[in-house]
Design a protein around this motif. Sequence first.
Motif, PDB file in Angstrom:
ATOM      1  N   GLU A 107       0.811  -1.217   0.000  1.00 26.05           N
ATOM      2  CA  GLU A 107       0.000   0.000   0.000  1.00 26.05           C
ATOM      3  C   GLU A 107       0.844   1.266   0.000  1.00 26.05           C
ATOM      4  OE1 GLU A 107      -2.748  -0.065   3.223  1.00 26.05           O
ATOM      5  OE2 GLU A 107      -3.828  -1.839   2.486  1.00 26.05           O
ATOM      6  N   THR A 108       2.131   1.154   0.269  1.00 19.54           N
ATOM      7  CA  THR A 108       3.008   2.318   0.389  1.00 19.54           C
ATOM      8  C   THR A 108       4.312   2.092  -0.376  1.00 19.54           C
ATOM      9  OG1 THR A 108       4.160   1.499   2.362  1.00 19.54           O
ATOM     10  CG2 THR A 108       2.091   2.733   2.713  1.00 19.54           C
ATOM     11  N   PRO A 109       5.048   3.166  -0.662  1.00 20.45           N
ATOM     12  CA  PRO A 109       6.347   3.007  -1.311  1.00 20.45           C
ATOM     13  C   PRO A 109       7.314   2.154  -0.483  1.00 20.45           C
ATOM     14  CG  PRO A 109       5.621   5.282  -1.465  1.00 20.45           C
ATOM     15  CD  PRO A 109       4.668   4.596  -0.549  1.00 20.45           C
ATOM     16  N   GLN A 110       7.288   2.306   0.829  1.00 19.60           N
ATOM     17  CA  GLN A 110       8.199   1.516   1.665  1.00 19.60           C
ATOM     18  C   GLN A 110       7.844   0.034   1.598  1.00 19.60           C
ATOM     19  OE1 GLN A 110      11.052   2.598   3.416  1.00 19.60           O
ATOM     20  NE2 GLN A 110      11.277   0.371   3.281  1.00 19.60           N
ATOM     21  N   ALA A 111       6.557  -0.267   1.569  1.00 16.34           N
ATOM     22  CA  ALA A 111       6.148  -1.673   1.445  1.00 16.34           C
ATOM     23  C   ALA A 111       6.606  -2.247   0.108  1.00 16.34           C
ATOM     24  CB  ALA A 111       4.634  -1.798   1.593  1.00 16.34           C
ATOM     25  N   MET A 112       6.617  -1.421  -0.932  1.00 17.79           N
ATOM     26  CA  MET A 112       7.108  -1.874  -2.238  1.00 17.79           C
ATOM     27  C   MET A 112       8.600  -2.163  -2.163  1.00 17.79           C
ATOM     28  SD  MET A 112       6.066  -2.586  -5.336  1.00 17.79           S
ATOM     29  CE  MET A 112       4.586  -1.612  -5.731  1.00 17.79           C
ATOM     30  N   LEU A 113       9.349  -1.315  -1.472  1.00 17.91           N
ATOM     31  CA  LEU A 113      10.783  -1.546  -1.325  1.00 17.91           C
ATOM     32  C   LEU A 113      11.045  -2.805  -0.506  1.00 17.91           C
ATOM     33  CD1 LEU A 113      12.044   2.105  -0.667  1.00 17.91           C
ATOM     34  CD2 LEU A 113      12.021   0.831  -2.824  1.00 17.91           C
ATOM     35  N   ASP A 114      10.199  -3.044   0.489  1.00 18.01           N
ATOM     36  CA  ASP A 114      10.341  -4.257   1.294  1.00 18.01           C
ATOM     37  C   ASP A 114      10.067  -5.507   0.456  1.00 18.01           C
ATOM     38  OD1 ASP A 114      10.891  -2.640   3.460  1.00 18.01           O
ATOM     39  OD2 ASP A 114       8.861  -2.737   4.285  1.00 18.01           O
ATOM     40  N   LEU A 115       9.118  -5.400  -0.476  1.00 22.87           N
ATOM     41  CA  LEU A 115       8.823  -6.511  -1.374  1.00 22.87           C
ATOM     42  C   LEU A 115      10.008  -6.790  -2.279  1.00 22.87           C
ATOM     43  CD1 LEU A 115       6.750  -8.537  -2.611  1.00 22.87           C
ATOM     44  CD2 LEU A 115       6.033  -6.665  -4.137  1.00 22.87           C
ATOM     45  N   GLY A 116      10.625  -5.720  -2.769  1.00 24.40           N
ATOM     46  CA  GLY A 116      11.804  -5.848  -3.612  1.00 24.40           C
ATOM     47  C   GLY A 116      11.472  -6.052  -5.082  1.00 24.40           C
ATOM     48  N   GLU A 117      12.471  -5.830  -5.921  1.00 28.00           N
ATOM     49  CA  GLU A 117      12.260  -5.924  -7.369  1.00 28.00           C
ATOM     50  C   GLU A 117      11.897  -7.330  -7.808  1.00 28.00           C
ATOM     51  OE1 GLU A 117      14.802  -5.151 -11.463  1.00 28.00           O
ATOM     52  OE2 GLU A 117      15.242  -3.912  -9.699  1.00 28.00           O
ATOM     53  N   ALA A 118      12.554  -8.342  -7.248  1.00 30.44           N
ATOM     54  CA  ALA A 118      12.258  -9.724  -7.629  1.00 30.44           C
ATOM     55  C   ALA A 118      10.836 -10.103  -7.221  1.00 30.44           C
ATOM     56  CB  ALA A 118      13.265 -10.676  -6.984  1.00 30.44           C
ATOM     57  N   GLY A 119      10.428  -9.666  -6.038  1.00 29.25           N
ATOM     58  CA  GLY A 119       9.078  -9.964  -5.575  1.00 29.25           C
ATOM     59  C   GLY A 119       8.030  -9.282  -6.421  1.00 29.25           C
ATOM     60  N   LEU A 120       8.318  -8.042  -6.817  1.00 31.27           N
ATOM     61  CA  LEU A 120       7.389  -7.297  -7.669  1.00 31.27           C
ATOM     62  C   LEU A 120       7.243  -7.984  -9.021  1.00 31.27           C
ATOM     63  CD1 LEU A 120       5.611  -4.898  -8.401  1.00 31.27           C
ATOM     64  CD2 LEU A 120       7.682  -3.575  -8.891  1.00 31.27           C
ATOM     65  N   LYS A 121       8.349  -8.460  -9.571  1.00 31.11           N
ATOM     66  CA  LYS A 121       8.307  -9.133 -10.868  1.00 31.11           C
ATOM     67  C   LYS A 121       7.395 -10.351 -10.838  1.00 31.11           C
ATOM     68  CE  LYS A 121      12.824  -7.722 -12.690  1.00 31.11           C
ATOM     69  NZ  LYS A 121      14.168  -8.211 -13.106  1.00 31.11           N
ATOM     70  N   GLU A 122       7.396 -11.065  -9.749  1.00 27.98           N
ATOM     71  CA  GLU A 122       6.535 -12.236  -9.629  1.00 27.98           C
ATOM     72  C   GLU A 122       5.058 -11.861  -9.745  1.00 27.98           C
ATOM     73  OE1 GLU A 122       6.932 -15.664  -9.388  1.00 27.98           O
ATOM     74  OE2 GLU A 122       8.877 -15.043 -10.187  1.00 27.98           O
ATOM     75  N   HIS A 123       4.721 -10.676  -9.225  1.00 28.49           N
ATOM     76  CA  HIS A 123       3.330 -10.215  -9.273  1.00 28.49           C
ATOM     77  C   HIS A 123       2.927  -9.732 -10.662  1.00 28.49           C
ATOM     78  CE1 HIS A 123       1.945 -10.304  -5.069  1.00 28.49           C
ATOM     79  NE2 HIS A 123       3.202 -10.053  -4.726  1.00 28.49           N
ATOM     80  N   ILE A 124       3.866  -9.121 -11.384  1.00 29.29           N
ATOM     81  CA  ILE A 124       3.496  -8.424 -12.616  1.00 29.29           C
ATOM     82  C   ILE A 124       4.052  -9.096 -13.878  1.00 29.29           C
ATOM     83  CG2 ILE A 124       3.350  -6.244 -11.367  1.00 29.29           C
ATOM     84  CD1 ILE A 124       6.008  -5.420 -12.744  1.00 29.29           C
ATOM     85  N   LYS A 125       4.511 -10.317 -13.779  1.00 29.26           N
ATOM     86  CA  LYS A 125       5.169 -10.959 -14.915  1.00 29.26           C
ATOM     87  C   LYS A 125       4.236 -11.239 -16.088  1.00 29.26           C
ATOM     88  CE  LYS A 125       4.800 -15.483 -12.638  1.00 29.26           C
ATOM     89  NZ  LYS A 125       5.588 -16.603 -12.045  1.00 29.26           N
ATOM     90  N   THR A 126       2.931 -11.105 -15.871  1.00 32.78           N
ATOM     91  CA  THR A 126       1.982 -11.274 -16.983  1.00 32.78           C
ATOM     92  C   THR A 126       1.801  -9.996 -17.790  1.00 32.78           C
ATOM     93  OG1 THR A 126       0.139 -10.747 -15.493  1.00 32.78           O
ATOM     94  CG2 THR A 126       0.693 -13.077 -15.780  1.00 32.78           C
ATOM     95  N   ILE A 127       2.390  -8.895 -17.324  1.00 31.54           N
ATOM     96  CA  ILE A 127       2.260  -7.599 -17.998  1.00 31.54           C
ATOM     97  C   ILE A 127       3.446  -7.378 -18.926  1.00 31.54           C
ATOM     98  CG2 ILE A 127       2.106  -5.094 -17.657  1.00 31.54           C
ATOM     99  CD1 ILE A 127       0.945  -5.606 -14.917  1.00 31.54           C
ATOM    100  N   GLY A 128       3.200  -6.834 -20.092  1.00 36.29           N
ATOM    101  CA  GLY A 128       4.273  -6.549 -21.031  1.00 36.29           C
ATOM    102  C   GLY A 128       5.316  -5.617 -20.441  1.00 36.29           C
ATOM    103  N   LEU A 129       6.589  -5.875 -20.810  1.00 30.90           N
ATOM    104  CA  LEU A 129       7.722  -5.060 -20.360  1.00 30.90           C
ATOM    105  C   LEU A 129       7.858  -5.044 -18.840  1.00 30.90           C
ATOM    106  CD1 LEU A 129       7.116  -1.998 -22.745  1.00 30.90           C
ATOM    107  CD2 LEU A 129       8.587  -3.975 -23.153  1.00 30.90           C
ATOM    108  N   PHE A 130       7.501  -6.175 -18.192  1.00 30.53           N
ATOM    109  CA  PHE A 130       7.450  -6.176 -16.721  1.00 30.53           C
ATOM    110  C   PHE A 130       8.817  -5.981 -16.072  1.00 30.53           C
ATOM    111  CE2 PHE A 130       8.338 -10.630 -17.604  1.00 30.53           C
ATOM    112  CZ  PHE A 130       9.142 -11.044 -16.559  1.00 30.53           C
TER     113      PHE A 130
END
Length: 218
Positions: free
Chosen positions: A59-82
């Motif tokens: 919900e916040t920028p800090q939570a996104m940083l805690d998730l990390g780039e690899a974690g974010l990729k797992e969520h959005i890998k179905t989107i183009g240019l993820f």
Amino acid sequence: MKKDATFEFYRRLAELNPSPETELEYGNIYQLLVAVVLSAQATDVGVNKATRRLFREVETPQAMLDLGEAGLKEHIKTIGLFNAKAKNVIALSEILVRDHGGQVPADRDTLVELPGVGRKTANVVMNCAFGAETFAVDTHIFRVGNRTGLAPGKTPLAVEKRLEKDTPAPFRVGAHHWLILHGRYICKARTPECWRCPVADLCRYKPKTPAPKAKRGA
């Protein structure tokens, strides 16, 4: 398009949809920013599918940083240019935490300095989050502006400037949404559905598309 026709164009769209909203799903302004960044060259439907679970965790920028780039990729890998989008989202989140107290700035010039945020993205955030009279020209609005004669221009910026100049006061906040939805569902790229268009008589597009013939036995 003359002033009276422009007013009537918007009036009809507003009558059909008095409270237009983005079709992107989000819970706060930061999530809106992330969703719009992810939506570049992707559909809102596709972005929503990817972000529903993501936004339950982040919900916040800090939570996104805690998730990390690899974690974010797992969520959005179905989107183009993820891969590139994940890198930009992490980078802009770092800047929001470091320079803006974790808040999304209500200033277009500041927004466009964030990684992955261009003028169109900034305009969407300013309009949806802060109620600014901005016109985010995507492929739908560019097409509708030129095809109908509402806001002709050779570039997205030229169409944006024309919309800024000619859109009447009562419709300036909602115009962005009405035009996108009109282009997405009626004034389609390949075959505009002129037979059911509420502003067809105001439009300069000449080869109006007739209604499809009913199938035999229907």
